[in-house]
Design a protein around this motif. Structure first.
Motif, PDB file in Angstrom:
ATOM      1  N   LEU A  97      -4.223   9.549   1.188  1.00 56.75           N
ATOM      2  CA  LEU A  97      -3.363  10.673   0.819  1.00 56.75           C
ATOM      3  C   LEU A  97      -3.028  11.513   2.049  1.00 56.75           C
ATOM      4  O   LEU A  97      -1.869  11.896   2.259  1.00 56.75           O
ATOM      5  N   LEU A  98      -4.028  11.797   2.872  1.00 59.95           N
ATOM      6  CA  LEU A  98      -3.801  12.591   4.079  1.00 59.95           C
ATOM      7  C   LEU A  98      -2.882  11.872   5.059  1.00 59.95           C
ATOM      8  O   LEU A  98      -1.994  12.491   5.649  1.00 59.95           O
ATOM      9  N   VAL A  99      -3.062  10.567   5.226  1.00 60.50           N
ATOM     10  CA  VAL A  99      -2.182   9.817   6.132  1.00 60.50           C
ATOM     11  C   VAL A  99      -0.757   9.800   5.595  1.00 60.50           C
ATOM     12  O   VAL A  99       0.203   9.998   6.352  1.00 60.50           O
ATOM     13  N   ASP A 100      -0.587   9.576   4.299  1.00 67.95           N
ATOM     14  CA  ASP A 100       0.761   9.605   3.713  1.00 67.95           C
ATOM     15  C   ASP A 100       1.415  10.971   3.928  1.00 67.95           C
ATOM     16  O   ASP A 100       2.596  11.064   4.273  1.00 67.95           O
ATOM     17  N   HIS A 101       0.639  12.018   3.742  1.00 64.88           N
ATOM     18  CA  HIS A 101       1.151  13.378   3.951  1.00 64.88           C
ATOM     19  C   HIS A 101       1.536  13.578   5.419  1.00 64.88           C
ATOM     20  O   HIS A 101       2.587  14.146   5.733  1.00 64.88           O
ATOM     21  N   MET A 102       0.675  13.112   6.339  1.00 68.22           N
ATOM     22  CA  MET A 102       0.950  13.227   7.766  1.00 68.22           C
ATOM     23  C   MET A 102       2.254  12.523   8.130  1.00 68.22           C
ATOM     24  O   MET A 102       3.067  13.048   8.890  1.00 68.22           O
TER      25      MET A 102
END
Length: 160
Positions: A97-102
């Motif tokens: 989720l954090l990588v997708d957001h980044m």
């Protein structure tokens, strides 16, 4: 911009998150043993949060807003500087989720790629979420006495 997946919500970090993020970094089991020196005195300060794109994943069902993970995107030069997920919550999709957001934030900033100098045990994770190997960053003693995998995320721009 916020993202939600399951019961996890991503929001922009604020200065008051600094101590929580520092504890998350220093307490990470991924940095035990030979890697402990790298984070022993590490501090995520309010100034760092204010000067970079720092986002936290929080448990939407927890009234205390417990931080489950975070990342820091440096825009110049483009680099994913930090990405940590709380011990005990790994494997639940928070890192993804954090990588997708980044990637969404990088795209919005007009970046076409984002560099990652990975903690060696995290290389497999970065590859699993689309990072491509580009080389090896040399050791930089005393804190980092080992070479680290260097990768990058390609950030394709959406058609207009």
């Amino acid at each position: 911009m916020a993202s939600v997946r399951g019961g996890t919500f991503v929001r922009r970090a604020v200065a008051r998150d600094a101590k929580r993020l520092t504890r998350l970094v220093r307490g990470s089991r991924a940095y035990e043993g030979q890697y402990a020196a790298m984070v022993s005195g590490y501090r995520v300060g309010p100034d760092y949060i204010e000067n970079h794109q720092v986002f936290v994943a929080v448990d939407a069902d927890d009234v205390s807003g417990r931080v489950l993970g975070f990342y820091a995107l440096v825009l110049v030069p483009p680099e994913l500087d930090l990405l940590f997920v709380q011990d005990g919550t790994q494997g639940r999709g928070i890192g993804r989720l954090l990588v997708d957001h980044m990637k969404t934030q990088a795209r919005a900033a007009g970046l076409d790629r984002v560099r990652v100098v990975s903690h060696p045990p995290a290389e497999g994770f970065y590859r699993s979420v689309g990072a491509l190997p580009t080389g090896t960053a040399p050791a930089s003693p005393p804190a980092v006495a080992w070479a680290r995998p260097e990768l990058e995320f390609l950030i394709p721009q959406l058609p207009t």
